[in-house]
Motif scaffolding. Structure first.
Motif, PDB file in Angstrom:
ATOM      1  N   LEU A   1       0.609  -4.652   1.677  1.00  0.00           N
ATOM      2  CA  LEU A   1       0.544  -4.929   3.115  1.00  0.00           C
ATOM      3  C   LEU A   1       1.872  -4.607   3.787  1.00  0.00           C
ATOM      4  O   LEU A   1       1.903  -3.999   4.859  1.00  0.00           O
ATOM      5  N   ARG A   2       2.964  -5.016   3.165  1.00  0.00           N
ATOM      6  CA  ARG A   2       4.289  -4.759   3.734  1.00  0.00           C
ATOM      7  C   ARG A   2       4.623  -3.274   3.761  1.00  0.00           C
ATOM      8  O   ARG A   2       5.395  -2.826   4.592  1.00  0.00           O
ATOM      9  N   LEU A   3       4.025  -2.525   2.849  1.00  0.00           N
ATOM     10  CA  LEU A   3       4.243  -1.074   2.822  1.00  0.00           C
ATOM     11  C   LEU A   3       3.306  -0.342   3.786  1.00  0.00           C
ATOM     12  O   LEU A   3       3.417   0.874   3.947  1.00  0.00           O
ATOM     13  N   GLY A   4       2.358  -1.067   4.367  1.00  0.00           N
ATOM     14  CA  GLY A   4       1.384  -0.439   5.261  1.00  0.00           C
ATOM     15  C   GLY A   4       0.247   0.236   4.519  1.00  0.00           C
ATOM     16  O   GLY A   4      -0.520   0.997   5.105  1.00  0.00           O
ATOM     17  N   GLU A   5       0.117  -0.043   3.230  1.00  0.00           N
ATOM     18  CA  GLU A   5      -0.952   0.535   2.413  1.00  0.00           C
ATOM     19  C   GLU A   5      -2.130  -0.433   2.398  1.00  0.00           C
ATOM     20  O   GLU A   5      -2.428  -1.099   1.400  1.00  0.00           O
ATOM     21  N   ASN A   6      -2.803  -0.503   3.541  1.00  0.00           N
ATOM     22  CA  ASN A   6      -3.832  -1.518   3.757  1.00  0.00           C
ATOM     23  C   ASN A   6      -5.058  -1.365   2.863  1.00  0.00           C
ATOM     24  O   ASN A   6      -5.658  -2.364   2.469  1.00  0.00           O
ATOM     25  N   GLN A   7      -5.447  -0.140   2.549  1.00  0.00           N
ATOM     26  CA  GLN A   7      -6.608   0.058   1.675  1.00  0.00           C
ATOM     27  C   GLN A   7      -6.336  -0.501   0.280  1.00  0.00           C
ATOM     28  O   GLN A   7      -7.172  -1.185  -0.299  1.00  0.00           O
ATOM     29  N   LYS A   8      -5.152  -0.219  -0.244  1.00  0.00           N
ATOM     30  CA  LYS A   8      -4.784  -0.761  -1.563  1.00  0.00           C
ATOM     31  C   LYS A   8      -4.690  -2.280  -1.502  1.00  0.00           C
ATOM     32  O   LYS A   8      -5.103  -2.973  -2.438  1.00  0.00           O
ATOM     33  N   ALA A   9      -4.146  -2.802  -0.414  1.00  0.00           N
ATOM     34  CA  ALA A   9      -4.037  -4.252  -0.243  1.00  0.00           C
ATOM     35  C   ALA A   9      -5.424  -4.888  -0.220  1.00  0.00           C
ATOM     36  O   ALA A   9      -5.638  -5.949  -0.818  1.00  0.00           O
ATOM     37  N   LEU A  10      -6.367  -4.230   0.445  1.00  0.00           N
ATOM     38  CA  LEU A  10      -7.742  -4.738   0.513  1.00  0.00           C
ATOM     39  C   LEU A  10      -8.390  -4.749  -0.867  1.00  0.00           C
ATOM     40  O   LEU A  10      -9.043  -5.723  -1.254  1.00  0.00           O
ATOM     41  N   GLU A  11      -8.202  -3.685  -1.624  1.00  0.00           N
ATOM     42  CA  GLU A  11      -8.778  -3.610  -2.968  1.00  0.00           C
ATOM     43  C   GLU A  11      -8.231  -4.731  -3.854  1.00  0.00           C
ATOM     44  O   GLU A  11      -8.988  -5.370  -4.598  1.00  0.00           O
TER      45      GLU A  11
END
Length: 146
Positions: free
Chosen positions: A109-119
């Motif tokens: 989330l902090r990196l802005g990688e929302n798809q990975k965060a969601l998974e």
């Protein structure tokens, strides 16, 4: 008392049973599991340290026009990536620990990688459906994607 009643009463009396005492045996985890758990916790600790450092740097030095501030902001991002890598190591060692998945989700989330965060958040929920932080991570990732 008749013979029939006395034999019934003798059936109800406790029968002495020899008690055999043995010292309790420690429960041993399967070979390698204890080592993996310890190594996973060490990786999590390293991830937490990197995350703490990156949070401080990113909050104190957001993207700015000066070269020095931008350099420090990028250092914070690098530390978030480092934290995610450590959490990945912990997950590789103990993939059933929902906290490792949750921590990596926050790093993403902090990196802005929302798809990975969601998974990762969905994985948290699948491992521990009653832990509210998994749903919070999921909501944060979905919000970041909107």
């Amino acid at each position: 008392m008749n013979t029939h009643n006395s034999s019934l009463i003798s059936l109800l009396e406790p029968v002495p049973v020899p008690v055999i005492t043995t010292p309790p045996q420690p429960v041993q985890p399967p070979v390698g599991q204890n080592d993996n758990s310890k190594r996973a916790e060490e990786a999590k600790t390293l991830g937490n340290q990197a995350f703490s450092t990156s949070s401080f740097i990113s909050e104190v030095y957001p993207p700015a026009s000066t070269k020095k501030k931008n350099k420090l902001h990028m250092e914070g991002k690098r530390k978030f990536k480092e934290a995610a890598q450590h959490y990945t190591q912990a997950i590789d060692l103990d993939g059933q620990n929902h906290i490792y998945w949750s921590n990596r989700s926050m790093a993403y989330l902090r990196l802005g990688e929302n798809q990975k965060a969601l998974e990762d958040a969905d994985r948290v929920i699948s491992i521990n459906a009653v832990w509210p932080k998994g749903y919070f991570r999921r909501g944060s990732a979905l919000f970041g994607m909107s």
